[in-house]
Design a protein around this motif. Structure first.
Motif, mmCIF file in Angstrom:
data_model
loop_
_atom_site.group_PDB
_atom_site.id
_atom_site.type_symbol
_atom_site.label_atom_id
_atom_site.label_comp_id
_atom_site.label_asym_id
_atom_site.label_seq_id
_atom_site.Cartn_x
_atom_site.Cartn_y
_atom_site.Cartn_z
ATOM 1 N N GLY A 283 -0.049 -1.383 0.096
ATOM 2 C CA GLY A 283 -0.052 -0.339 -0.090
ATOM 3 C C GLY A 283 0.758 1.519 -0.050
ATOM 4 N N ILE A 284 1.960 1.055 0.795
ATOM 5 C CA ILE A 284 2.678 2.741 1.093
ATOM 6 C C ILE A 284 3.557 2.724 -0.626
ATOM 7 C CG2 ILE A 284 5.290 3.241 1.864
ATOM 8 C CD1 ILE A 284 4.176 2.061 4.203
ATOM 9 N N ALA A 285 4.156 0.923 -0.943
ATOM 10 C CA ALA A 285 4.964 1.638 -2.855
ATOM 11 C C ALA A 285 3.768 2.025 -3.237
ATOM 12 C CB ALA A 285 5.155 0.625 -2.630
ATOM 13 N N SER A 286 2.470 1.690 -3.309
ATOM 14 C CA SER A 286 1.530 2.227 -3.706
ATOM 15 C C SER A 286 1.509 3.406 -3.894
ATOM 16 C CB SER A 286 0.054 1.252 -4.550
ATOM 17 O OG SER A 286 -0.977 1.639 -3.172
ATOM 18 N N TYR A 287 1.101 4.137 -3.616
ATOM 19 C CA TYR A 287 0.788 5.545 -2.855
ATOM 20 C C TYR A 287 1.934 6.885 -3.899
ATOM 21 C CZ TYR A 287 0.595 10.210 -0.741
ATOM 22 O OH TYR A 287 0.439 11.750 -0.555
ATOM 23 N N ILE B 31 2.132 6.043 -7.084
ATOM 24 C CA ILE B 31 2.577 5.622 -7.982
ATOM 25 C C ILE B 31 0.456 6.538 -8.209
ATOM 26 C CG2 ILE B 31 1.192 4.658 -9.905
ATOM 27 C CD1 ILE B 31 2.990 2.338 -8.866
ATOM 28 N N PHE B 32 0.280 7.055 -7.108
ATOM 29 C CA PHE B 32 -1.460 7.192 -7.144
ATOM 30 C C PHE B 32 -1.609 9.168 -7.001
ATOM 31 C CE2 PHE B 32 -2.678 3.506 -6.162
ATOM 32 C CZ PHE B 32 -3.455 2.448 -6.958
ATOM 33 N N ALA B 33 -0.267 9.153 -5.938
ATOM 34 C CA ALA B 33 0.321 10.962 -5.707
ATOM 35 C C ALA B 33 1.478 11.680 -7.446
ATOM 36 C CB ALA B 33 -0.050 10.687 -4.561
ATOM 37 N N PHE B 34 1.512 10.577 -7.590
ATOM 38 C CA PHE B 34 2.496 11.253 -8.641
ATOM 39 C C PHE B 34 1.958 12.944 -9.126
ATOM 40 C CE2 PHE B 34 3.628 11.958 -12.803
ATOM 41 C CZ PHE B 34 5.292 12.175 -13.174
ATOM 42 N N LYS B 35 0.891 12.784 -10.075
ATOM 43 C CA LYS B 35 0.737 14.419 -10.630
ATOM 44 C C LYS B 35 0.284 14.660 -9.966
ATOM 45 C CE LYS B 35 -1.585 12.701 -14.983
ATOM 46 N NZ LYS B 35 -2.637 12.881 -16.017
ATOM 47 N N GLY B 36 -0.333 14.713 -7.901
ATOM 48 C CA GLY B 36 0.137 16.021 -7.749
ATOM 49 C C GLY B 36 1.071 16.680 -6.717
ATOM 50 N N PHE B 37 1.896 15.768 -6.840
ATOM 51 C CA PHE B 37 3.515 16.198 -6.782
ATOM 52 C C PHE B 37 3.688 17.183 -8.422
ATOM 53 C CE2 PHE B 37 3.851 12.769 -3.810
ATOM 54 C CZ PHE B 37 3.354 13.234 -2.225
ATOM 55 N N LYS B 38 3.591 16.430 -9.023
ATOM 56 C CA LYS B 38 4.175 16.989 -10.135
ATOM 57 C C LYS B 38 2.980 18.280 -10.112
ATOM 58 C CE LYS B 38 4.909 17.516 -15.482
ATOM 59 N NZ LYS B 38 4.369 15.847 -16.427
ATOM 60 N N ALA B 39 1.638 18.736 -9.491
ATOM 61 C CA ALA B 39 1.088 19.599 -9.734
ATOM 62 C C ALA B 39 1.065 20.786 -8.366
ATOM 63 C CB ALA B 39 -0.443 19.654 -9.168
ATOM 64 N N ILE B 40 1.813 20.589 -7.642
ATOM 65 C CA ILE B 40 2.768 21.382 -6.657
ATOM 66 C C ILE B 40 3.862 22.131 -7.077
ATOM 67 C CG2 ILE B 40 3.613 21.276 -4.293
ATOM 68 C CD1 ILE B 40 1.500 19.419 -3.302
ATOM 69 N N THR C 254 -3.562 14.066 -1.422
ATOM 70 C CA THR C 254 -4.241 13.085 -0.084
ATOM 71 C C THR C 254 -5.979 12.241 -1.001
ATOM 72 O OG1 THR C 254 -6.367 15.097 -0.250
ATOM 73 C CG2 THR C 254 -4.211 15.771 0.913
ATOM 74 N N GLY C 255 -6.296 12.765 -2.183
ATOM 75 C CA GLY C 255 -6.898 11.568 -2.619
ATOM 76 C C GLY C 255 -5.910 10.015 -3.017
ATOM 77 N N ALA C 256 -5.048 10.315 -3.090
ATOM 78 C CA ALA C 256 -4.238 9.300 -3.245
ATOM 79 C C ALA C 256 -4.097 8.071 -2.158
ATOM 80 C CB ALA C 256 -2.762 9.195 -3.938
ATOM 81 N N ILE C 257 -4.291 8.245 -0.851
ATOM 82 C CA ILE C 257 -3.745 8.208 0.129
ATOM 83 C C ILE C 257 -5.255 6.104 0.429
ATOM 84 C CG2 ILE C 257 -4.881 7.965 3.033
ATOM 85 C CD1 ILE C 257 -2.906 10.966 3.305
ATOM 86 N N GLY C 258 -6.405 7.298 0.263
ATOM 87 C CA GLY C 258 -7.288 6.655 -0.206
ATOM 88 C C GLY C 258 -7.309 5.303 -0.675
ATOM 89 N N TYR C 259 -6.746 5.439 -2.483
ATOM 90 C CA TYR C 259 -6.491 4.124 -3.138
ATOM 91 C C TYR C 259 -5.219 3.361 -2.835
ATOM 92 C CZ TYR C 259 -9.016 7.347 -6.276
ATOM 93 O OH TYR C 259 -10.132 8.069 -7.295
ATOM 94 N N SER C 260 -4.424 4.182 -1.639
ATOM 95 C CA SER C 260 -3.395 2.789 -1.535
ATOM 96 C C SER C 260 -3.889 2.329 -0.143
ATOM 97 C CB SER C 260 -2.566 3.627 -0.882
ATOM 98 O OG SER C 260 -1.718 4.697 -1.653
ATOM 99 N N ILE C 261 -4.853 2.867 0.679
ATOM 100 C CA ILE C 261 -5.389 1.388 2.057
ATOM 101 C C ILE C 261 -6.521 1.004 0.662
ATOM 102 C CG2 ILE C 261 -7.476 2.027 3.395
ATOM 103 C CD1 ILE C 261 -6.650 4.729 4.399
ATOM 104 N N GLY C 262 -7.052 1.031 -0.339
ATOM 105 C CA GLY C 262 -7.449 0.056 -1.243
ATOM 106 C C GLY C 262 -6.682 -1.233 -1.424
ATOM 107 N N VAL C 263 -5.996 -0.466 -2.151
ATOM 108 C CA VAL C 263 -4.252 -1.722 -2.298
ATOM 109 C C VAL C 263 -4.039 -2.597 -1.490
ATOM 110 C CG1 VAL C 263 -2.164 -2.169 -3.519
ATOM 111 C CG2 VAL C 263 -4.084 0.299 -4.459
ATOM 112 N N MET C 264 -3.700 -1.838 -0.436
ATOM 113 C CA MET C 264 -3.523 -2.712 0.764
ATOM 114 C C MET C 264 -4.442 -4.157 1.268
ATOM 115 S SD MET C 264 -2.756 -0.931 4.955
ATOM 116 C CE MET C 264 -4.220 -0.599 4.694
ATOM 117 N N ILE C 265 -5.692 -2.887 1.710
ATOM 118 C CA ILE C 265 -6.658 -3.955 1.861
ATOM 119 C C ILE C 265 -6.623 -5.081 0.885
ATOM 120 C CG2 ILE C 265 -9.163 -4.359 2.226
ATOM 121 C CD1 ILE C 265 -9.649 -1.648 3.230
ATOM 122 N N ALA C 266 -6.691 -4.146 -0.711
ATOM 123 C CA ALA C 266 -6.278 -5.594 -1.640
ATOM 124 C C ALA C 266 -6.198 -6.527 -1.634
ATOM 125 C CB ALA C 266 -7.066 -5.020 -3.093
ATOM 126 N N ALA C 267 -4.676 -5.865 -1.583
ATOM 127 C CA ALA C 267 -3.572 -7.337 -1.243
ATOM 128 C C ALA C 267 -2.782 -7.980 -0.137
ATOM 129 C CB ALA C 267 -1.596 -6.186 -0.977
#
Length: 239
Positions: free
Chosen positions: A110-114, A116-125, A197-210
């Motif tokens: 889940g941490i490793a996936s964060y 990936i989901f937050a890439f555009k957020g960091f780029k936007a900042i 911040t939205g990427a946190i929810g996706y990463s939690i979902g990935v962690m639960i699925a894993a």
């Protein structure tokens, strides 16, 4: 190391190591057999097992109060039952340890996936900081930054008829592929900056699925009749 089979209550159990027999408190008259013995033999007649039956002092006599108190003889467990219970505890401990490992692996996934989901957020900042420094200039560098901001939007959304990322609402169909557009860069940066911040929810979902995949897969593909299944089946047989 030798392994012994026991004959108790007309049932054969084992094999058990000498260390396991020590914990099971085997009786001297219990019949045992191992490879090399011609027939079943009492445990006290086997040289390797004689150390298990060293003489110990008898228990202290009861006091006068205890003599007058009626007591019931506690039910003692057989050697095989004790050893089976010991095996169940060992397997249960291994299951707890394995479940802990699966939880840790799932957390790491889940941490490793964060990122990936937050890439555009960091780029936007990063682009926002550059845009704030250059927004009132007319340099070519500012145009490159604006182009990078627009590139945050997927191609299939750039001609969205609702015009969410445009400074002025423009009716659908009034802009052609070659027309001019005025982008609202602040709105674009705000929208994609929220992905951190939205990427946190996706990463939690990935962690639960894993966790579910690893935990269920442990029994479907690797477990067979081991682990908790083994404990459950042996408990039913003893009952």
């Amino acid at each position: 190391m030798s392994e012994y089979y026991l004959a108790e209550n007309n049932e054969q159990t084992g094999p058990f190591t000498i260390e396991q027999l020590k914990k099971g408190e085997i009786a001297p008259e219990t019949l045992v057999w191992k490879e090399g013995l011609a027939d079943w033999t009492e445990a006290r007649n086997v040289k390797e097992l004689q150390d298990l039956f060293k003489t110990t002092p008898p228990p202290l006599p009861p006091s006068n109060t205890e003599k007058n108190t009626p007591t019931t003889k506690p039910k003692t467990k057989g050697v095989a039952e004790k050893l089976t219970e010991q095996k169940r505890k060992t397997v249960a401990a291994k299951e707890v340890k394995l479940s802990g490992k699966i939880l840790i692996y799932s957390l790491l996934i889940g941490i490793a996936s964060y990122p990936i989901f937050a890439f555009k957020g960091f780029k936007a900042i990063s682009l926002k900081n550059q845009y704030e420094e250059l927004r009132f200039s007319s340099s070519r560098q500012l145009e490159d930054v604006k182009r990078s901001i627009v590139d945050l939007i997927p191609e299939d959304e750039k001609w969205d008829s609702q015009g969410y990322f445009w400074s002025v609402d423009i009716p659908a169909g009034s802009i052609s592929g070659s027309g001019t557009r005025e982008w609202n860069y602040d709105r674009i940066l705000y929208w994609y900056g929220r992905k951190i911040t939205g990427a946190i929810g996706y990463s939690i979902g990935v962690m639960i699925a894993a966790f579910l995949i690893l935990f269920i897969g442990r029994y479907l593909f690797l477990g067979g009749k081991k682990g908790v299944n083994w404990v459950s089946e042996n408990s039913k047989e003893k009952a």
